[in-house]
Design a protein around this motif. Sequence first.
Motif, PDB file in Angstrom:
ATOM      1  N   ILE A  39      -2.136   5.419  -4.629  1.00 62.29           N
ATOM      2  CA  ILE A  39      -2.053   6.506  -3.656  1.00 62.29           C
ATOM      3  C   ILE A  39      -2.368   5.988  -2.257  1.00 62.29           C
ATOM      4  N   VAL A  40      -3.365   5.112  -2.161  1.00 56.51           N
ATOM      5  CA  VAL A  40      -3.658   4.420  -0.906  1.00 56.51           C
ATOM      6  C   VAL A  40      -2.977   3.065  -1.012  1.00 56.51           C
ATOM      7  N   GLU A  41      -2.150   2.740  -0.035  1.00 52.32           N
ATOM      8  CA  GLU A  41      -1.316   1.538  -0.082  1.00 52.32           C
ATOM      9  C   GLU A  41      -1.911   0.403   0.756  1.00 52.32           C
ATOM     10  N   PRO A  42      -1.489  -0.834   0.486  1.00 51.41           N
ATOM     11  CA  PRO A  42      -2.060  -1.991   1.180  1.00 51.41           C
ATOM     12  C   PRO A  42      -2.015  -1.911   2.702  1.00 51.41           C
ATOM     13  N   GLU A  43      -0.961  -1.304   3.263  1.00 53.28           N
ATOM     14  CA  GLU A  43      -0.819  -1.224   4.720  1.00 53.28           C
ATOM     15  C   GLU A  43      -1.615  -0.070   5.329  1.00 53.28           C
ATOM     16  N   ASP A  44      -2.091   0.862   4.505  1.00 51.12           N
ATOM     17  CA  ASP A  44      -2.931   1.947   5.011  1.00 51.12           C
ATOM     18  C   ASP A  44      -4.245   1.364   5.495  1.00 51.12           C
ATOM     19  N   GLU A  45      -4.892   2.056   6.408  1.00 53.45           N
ATOM     20  CA  GLU A  45      -6.163   1.588   6.956  1.00 53.45           C
ATOM     21  C   GLU A  45      -7.308   2.429   6.431  1.00 53.45           C
ATOM     22  N   ILE A  46      -8.477   1.795   6.296  1.00 48.85           N
ATOM     23  CA  ILE A  46      -9.672   2.507   5.855  1.00 48.85           C
ATOM     24  C   ILE A  46     -10.761   2.357   6.908  1.00 48.85           C
ATOM     25  N   TRP A  47     -11.680   3.321   6.891  1.00 48.93           N
ATOM     26  CA  TRP A  47     -12.756   3.316   7.873  1.00 48.93           C
ATOM     27  C   TRP A  47     -13.943   4.091   7.319  1.00 48.93           C
ATOM     28  N   THR A  48     -15.139   3.631   7.661  1.00 53.80           N
ATOM     29  CA  THR A  48     -16.372   4.349   7.391  1.00 53.80           C
ATOM     30  C   THR A  48     -17.244   4.239   8.638  1.00 53.80           C
ATOM     31  N   MET A  49     -18.246   5.081   8.751  1.00 53.43           N
ATOM     32  CA  MET A  49     -19.058   5.130   9.979  1.00 53.43           C
ATOM     33  C   MET A  49     -19.739   3.803  10.304  1.00 53.43           C
ATOM     34  N   LYS A  50     -19.930   2.946   9.326  1.00 50.27           N
ATOM     35  CA  LYS A  50     -20.581   1.651   9.554  1.00 50.27           C
ATOM     36  C   LYS A  50     -19.639   0.610  10.154  1.00 50.27           C
ATOM     37  N   MET A  51     -18.360   0.966  10.287  1.00 54.26           N
ATOM     38  CA  MET A  51     -17.359   0.032  10.809  1.00 54.26           C
ATOM     39  C   MET A  51     -17.046   0.349  12.266  1.00 54.26           C
ATOM     40  N   ALA A  52     -16.778  -0.693  13.041  1.00 53.99           N
ATOM     41  CA  ALA A  52     -16.441  -0.513  14.450  1.00 53.99           C
ATOM     42  C   ALA A  52     -15.018   0.013  14.625  1.00 53.99           C
ATOM     43  N   ASP A  53     -14.116  -0.367  13.705  1.00 52.69           N
ATOM     44  CA  ASP A  53     -12.714   0.012  13.847  1.00 52.69           C
ATOM     45  C   ASP A  53     -12.066   0.115  12.465  1.00 52.69           C
ATOM     46  N   TRP A  54     -10.867   0.652  12.433  1.00 51.02           N
ATOM     47  CA  TRP A  54     -10.091   0.757  11.205  1.00 51.02           C
ATOM     48  C   TRP A  54      -9.700  -0.634  10.719  1.00 51.02           C
ATOM     49  N   MET A  55      -9.559  -0.791   9.406  1.00 49.99           N
ATOM     50  CA  MET A  55      -9.164  -2.063   8.809  1.00 49.99           C
ATOM     51  C   MET A  55      -8.074  -1.811   7.773  1.00 49.99           C
ATOM     52  N   ALA A  56      -7.045  -2.665   7.792  1.00 47.43           N
ATOM     53  CA  ALA A  56      -5.994  -2.551   6.780  1.00 47.43           C
ATOM     54  C   ALA A  56      -6.612  -2.762   5.405  1.00 47.43           C
ATOM     55  N   LEU A  57      -6.256  -1.918   4.460  1.00 44.52           N
ATOM     56  CA  LEU A  57      -6.796  -2.028   3.111  1.00 44.52           C
ATOM     57  C   LEU A  57      -6.588  -3.428   2.550  1.00 44.52           C
ATOM     58  N   LYS A  58      -5.406  -4.001   2.775  1.00 46.61           N
ATOM     59  CA  LYS A  58      -5.090  -5.327   2.231  1.00 46.61           C
ATOM     60  C   LYS A  58      -6.021  -6.414   2.753  1.00 46.61           C
ATOM     61  N   ASP A  59      -6.688  -6.177   3.893  1.00 51.24           N
ATOM     62  CA  ASP A  59      -7.590  -7.153   4.492  1.00 51.24           C
ATOM     63  C   ASP A  59      -9.057  -6.860   4.187  1.00 51.24           C
ATOM     64  N   SER A  60      -9.308  -5.849   3.372  1.00 56.60           N
ATOM     65  CA  SER A  60     -10.681  -5.439   3.082  1.00 56.60           C
ATOM     66  C   SER A  60     -11.092  -5.856   1.676  1.00 56.60           C
ATOM     67  N   ILE A  61     -12.370  -5.753   1.396  1.00 56.06           N
ATOM     68  CA  ILE A  61     -12.868  -6.054   0.061  1.00 56.06           C
ATOM     69  C   ILE A  61     -12.294  -5.088  -0.970  1.00 56.06           C
ATOM     70  N   TYR A  62     -11.870  -3.918  -0.535  1.00 54.60           N
ATOM     71  CA  TYR A  62     -11.284  -2.932  -1.444  1.00 54.60           C
ATOM     72  C   TYR A  62      -9.884  -3.336  -1.922  1.00 54.60           C
ATOM     73  N   SER A  63      -9.317  -4.389  -1.347  1.00 53.33           N
ATOM     74  CA  SER A  63      -8.021  -4.869  -1.819  1.00 53.33           C
ATOM     75  C   SER A  63      -8.113  -5.333  -3.274  1.00 53.33           C
ATOM     76  N   PHE A  64      -9.322  -5.587  -3.740  1.00 51.39           N
ATOM     77  CA  PHE A  64      -9.563  -5.945  -5.137  1.00 51.39           C
ATOM     78  C   PHE A  64      -8.988  -4.892  -6.086  1.00 51.39           C
ATOM     79  N   TYR A  65      -8.988  -3.631  -5.663  1.00 51.14           N
ATOM     80  CA  TYR A  65      -8.533  -2.527  -6.509  1.00 51.14           C
ATOM     81  C   TYR A  65      -7.027  -2.294  -6.459  1.00 51.14           C
TER      82      TYR A  65
END
Length: 88
Positions: free
Chosen positions: A33-59
């Motif tokens: 449902i969330v794709e590799p090119e989508d971006e993720i963000w949480t309040m602890k992050m300075a900016d949005w990050m592509a899912l494929k470049d995050s630790i969550y890419s494991f999933y």
Amino acid sequence: METNNRWYVRRKDGKKDGSFSDNELAALIRKGIVEPEDEIWTMKMADWMALKDSIYSFYLPQEEKPFVLEDTDVELELDVHSDSDILL
């Protein structure tokens, strides 16, 4: 491991979804449902990050690749010992 993070997703078309717990985000990723090119963000992050470049890419769902045995000129050498070759 569940944290208190609340995650937001920004899709390629700019639409934002959230908030999601760690487990909810992981489930959305596993289901595609969330794709590799989508971006993720949480309040602890300075900016949005592509899912494929995050630790969550494991999933991210993994593509099954067929096993291909390549031709090789290397011969396998088997070193076979009989029980009589073993020194006690």
